[in-house]
Each structure stands twice: as structure tokens, then as C-alpha cells.
Motif scaffolding. Structure first.
Motif, PDB file in Angstrom:
ATOM      1  N   CYS A  32       0.868  -1.177   0.000  1.00  0.00           N
ATOM      2  CA  CYS A  32       0.000   0.000   0.000  1.00  0.00           C
ATOM      3  C   CYS A  32       0.906   1.229   0.000  1.00  0.00           C
ATOM      4  O   CYS A  32       1.740   1.396   0.902  1.00  0.00           O
ATOM      5  N   ILE A  33       0.779   2.063  -1.011  1.00  0.00           N
ATOM      6  CA  ILE A  33       1.634   3.246  -1.116  1.00  0.00           C
ATOM      7  C   ILE A  33       0.794   4.503  -1.310  1.00  0.00           C
ATOM      8  O   ILE A  33      -0.349   4.437  -1.741  1.00  0.00           O
ATOM      9  N   ALA A  34       1.379   5.634  -0.994  1.00  0.00           N
ATOM     10  CA  ALA A  34       0.696   6.914  -1.158  1.00  0.00           C
ATOM     11  C   ALA A  34       0.546   7.238  -2.639  1.00  0.00           C
ATOM     12  O   ALA A  34       1.429   6.954  -3.447  1.00  0.00           O
ATOM     13  N   ASP A  35      -0.577   7.855  -2.969  1.00  0.00           N
ATOM     14  CA  ASP A  35      -0.834   8.306  -4.333  1.00  0.00           C
ATOM     15  C   ASP A  35      -0.205   9.674  -4.495  1.00  0.00           C
ATOM     16  O   ASP A  35      -0.559  10.624  -3.798  1.00  0.00           O
ATOM     17  N   GLU A  36       0.713   9.803  -5.431  1.00  0.00           N
ATOM     18  CA  GLU A  36       1.451  11.059  -5.618  1.00  0.00           C
ATOM     19  C   GLU A  36       0.565  12.226  -6.049  1.00  0.00           C
ATOM     20  O   GLU A  36       0.984  13.379  -5.966  1.00  0.00           O
ATOM     21  N   GLN A  37      -0.640  11.956  -6.475  1.00  0.00           N
ATOM     22  CA  GLN A  37      -1.552  13.022  -6.895  1.00  0.00           C
ATOM     23  C   GLN A  37      -2.379  13.587  -5.739  1.00  0.00           C
ATOM     24  O   GLN A  37      -3.133  14.533  -5.927  1.00  0.00           O
ATOM     25  N   THR A  38      -2.219  13.022  -4.552  1.00  0.00           N
ATOM     26  CA  THR A  38      -2.985  13.462  -3.389  1.00  0.00           C
ATOM     27  C   THR A  38      -2.456  14.808  -2.898  1.00  0.00           C
ATOM     28  O   THR A  38      -1.243  14.979  -2.760  1.00  0.00           O
ATOM     29  N   PRO A  39      -3.353  15.765  -2.618  1.00  0.00           N
ATOM     30  CA  PRO A  39      -2.909  17.048  -2.059  1.00  0.00           C
ATOM     31  C   PRO A  39      -2.159  16.839  -0.736  1.00  0.00           C
ATOM     32  O   PRO A  39      -2.482  15.935   0.039  1.00  0.00           O
ATOM     33  N   LEU A  74       5.518  12.167   0.821  1.00  0.00           N
ATOM     34  CA  LEU A  74       5.068  11.039   0.011  1.00  0.00           C
ATOM     35  C   LEU A  74       5.730   9.733   0.457  1.00  0.00           C
ATOM     36  O   LEU A  74       5.053   8.710   0.619  1.00  0.00           O
ATOM     37  N   ASP A  75       7.029   9.768   0.667  1.00  0.00           N
ATOM     38  CA  ASP A  75       7.744   8.554   1.070  1.00  0.00           C
ATOM     39  C   ASP A  75       7.355   8.111   2.480  1.00  0.00           C
ATOM     40  O   ASP A  75       7.166   6.926   2.735  1.00  0.00           O
ATOM     41  N   HIS A  76       7.255   9.049   3.398  1.00  0.00           N
ATOM     42  CA  HIS A  76       6.875   8.694   4.766  1.00  0.00           C
ATOM     43  C   HIS A  76       5.444   8.175   4.819  1.00  0.00           C
ATOM     44  O   HIS A  76       5.158   7.197   5.514  1.00  0.00           O
ATOM     45  N   ALA A  77       4.539   8.798   4.063  1.00  0.00           N
ATOM     46  CA  ALA A  77       3.160   8.333   4.021  1.00  0.00           C
ATOM     47  C   ALA A  77       3.091   6.927   3.425  1.00  0.00           C
ATOM     48  O   ALA A  77       2.360   6.065   3.936  1.00  0.00           O
ATOM     49  N   SER A  78       3.841   6.667   2.377  1.00  0.00           N
ATOM     50  CA  SER A  78       3.848   5.332   1.769  1.00  0.00           C
ATOM     51  C   SER A  78       4.270   4.277   2.781  1.00  0.00           C
ATOM     52  O   SER A  78       3.646   3.220   2.893  1.00  0.00           O
ATOM     53  N   TYR A  79       5.322   4.557   3.526  1.00  0.00           N
ATOM     54  CA  TYR A  79       5.788   3.587   4.512  1.00  0.00           C
ATOM     55  C   TYR A  79       4.726   3.355   5.584  1.00  0.00           C
ATOM     56  O   TYR A  79       4.425   2.221   5.943  1.00  0.00           O
ATOM     57  N   ALA A  80       4.139   4.425   6.090  1.00  0.00           N
ATOM     58  CA  ALA A  80       3.123   4.314   7.137  1.00  0.00           C
ATOM     59  C   ALA A  80       1.875   3.601   6.633  1.00  0.00           C
ATOM     60  O   ALA A  80       1.319   2.737   7.325  1.00  0.00           O
ATOM     61  N   PHE A  81       1.417   3.945   5.437  1.00  0.00           N
ATOM     62  CA  PHE A  81       0.229   3.304   4.876  1.00  0.00           C
ATOM     63  C   PHE A  81       0.458   1.803   4.722  1.00  0.00           C
ATOM     64  O   PHE A  81      -0.408   0.990   5.038  1.00  0.00           O
ATOM     65  N   TYR A  96      -6.966   2.552   1.545  1.00  0.00           N
ATOM     66  CA  TYR A  96      -7.785   3.619   0.997  1.00  0.00           C
ATOM     67  C   TYR A  96      -7.313   4.993   1.474  1.00  0.00           C
ATOM     68  O   TYR A  96      -6.949   5.835   0.674  1.00  0.00           O
ATOM     69  N   PHE A  97      -7.326   5.224   2.777  1.00  0.00           N
ATOM     70  CA  PHE A  97      -6.872   6.483   3.359  1.00  0.00           C
ATOM     71  C   PHE A  97      -7.486   7.701   2.666  1.00  0.00           C
ATOM     72  O   PHE A  97      -6.785   8.619   2.258  1.00  0.00           O
ATOM     73  N   ARG A  98      -8.820   7.657   2.531  1.00  0.00           N
ATOM     74  CA  ARG A  98      -9.576   8.741   1.884  1.00  0.00           C
ATOM     75  C   ARG A  98      -9.008   9.073   0.500  1.00  0.00           C
ATOM     76  O   ARG A  98      -8.747  10.228   0.168  1.00  0.00           O
ATOM     77  N   SER A  99      -8.766   8.051  -0.263  1.00  0.00           N
ATOM     78  CA  SER A  99      -8.224   8.153  -1.631  1.00  0.00           C
ATOM     79  C   SER A  99      -6.784   8.640  -1.698  1.00  0.00           C
ATOM     80  O   SER A  99      -6.309   9.021  -2.761  1.00  0.00           O
ATOM     81  N   ALA A 100      -6.058   8.590  -0.591  1.00  0.00           N
ATOM     82  CA  ALA A 100      -4.671   9.048  -0.569  1.00  0.00           C
ATOM     83  C   ALA A 100      -3.677   7.932  -0.883  1.00  0.00           C
ATOM     84  O   ALA A 100      -2.488   8.182  -1.022  1.00  0.00           O
ATOM     85  N   MET A 102      -2.917   3.721  -2.703  1.00  0.00           N
ATOM     86  CA  MET A 102      -3.287   2.739  -3.717  1.00  0.00           C
ATOM     87  C   MET A 102      -2.420   1.498  -3.560  1.00  0.00           C
ATOM     88  O   MET A 102      -1.346   1.542  -2.956  1.00  0.00           O
ATOM     89  N   ILE A 103      -2.901   0.396  -4.100  1.00  0.00           N
ATOM     90  CA  ILE A 103      -2.176  -0.873  -4.074  1.00  0.00           C
ATOM     91  C   ILE A 103      -1.145  -0.890  -5.194  1.00  0.00           C
ATOM     92  O   ILE A 103      -1.412  -0.451  -6.309  1.00  0.00           O
TER      93      ILE A 103
END
Length: 119
Positions: A32-39, A74-81, A96-100, A102-103
Motif C-alpha cells: 500500500c503506497i501513497a498516491d502522488e496526486q494526493t494534495p 510522500l515517502d513517509h506516508a507510503s511507509y506508514a500506509f 484507501y486512506f480517503r483516496s490518498a 493505492m495498491i
């Protein structure tokens, strides 16, 4: 090149990719990683939740730890997600993380930062 030959080549490549992406149990590995398009503000709120009430193990993204660098939201969120997802997916957790988030079927680990994967 005739289309039948091209079809066979494409099928062979697809089949090979599926074999490579499957683990020994025959399941696809997922991170599960952060979506780079997320505000950024949405990403920050999701990261704060994951590392707080969500129960993710965020110790490795602290200063001087193996996943601190690159020091980006982005990198820290990806690791945490991913930490949250791997820890709780068997209890029904989603990526999901409110659309933030993706798999991804590609292991996001880099250098000394290893992203956990739990079958």
C-alpha cells in the motif's frame, strides 16, 4: 509480423509477468503506497492518522532510522500506509486512506528501507 505471432508473444510476456509477481503461495504480493496526486494536506492528515490512531509502526521513518530518507511526505506516508495495511489487512483493513493511497504490486523498498509484506 502476423497478429497471431504477436498475440502469442504478448500472452507469453503477460504469463511470465504473472509468474514473477506471484509469491510461493500463488498469491500476488501487494504493498500500500501513497498516491502522488494526493494534495499534501490530505496526505499529511492520513499519515498522522496512520501513525497515531491507526496503529501503524512508524518508527522506521523517524530521523536517523532506515526509512527516514528520502525525507518527503510522500515517502513517509507510503511507509506508514503500508505498515498499517500489512498489519491489519487480515482483519479487513483496506488501502484507501480517503483516496490518498493505492495498491502496488511492485515492492517499494529501497536501499536499507524494507517495506514489510505479510502474506
Amino acid at each position: 509480423m502476423p497478429s497471431s505471432i504477436m498475440s502469442k508473444i504478448l500472452f507469453g510476456l503477460l504469463f511470465t509477468m504473472l509468474i514473477i509477481l506471484q509469491n510461493s503461495n500463488g498469491q500476488m504480493e501487494e504493498w500500500c503506497i501513497a498516491d502522488e496526486q494526493t494534495p499534501h494536506d490530505v496526505l499529511q492528515m492520513a499519515l498522522d492518522w496512520a501513525c497515531g490512531r491507526g496503529g501503524a509502526d512508524c518508527s522506521k521513518i523517524q530521523r536517523n532510522k532506515s526509512c527516514y530518507n528520502p525525507n518527503t511526505l510522500l515517502d513517509h506516508a507510503s511507509y506508514a500506509f503500508n505498515s498499517y495495511y500489512q498489519k491489519f489487512k487480515k482483519q479487513g483493513a483496506t488501502c484507501y486512506f480517503r483516496s490518498a493511497a493505492m495498491i502496488s504490486n511492485l515492492d517499494p523498498s529501497h536501499n536499507s528501507c524494507k517495506y514489510e509484506y505479510i502474506p
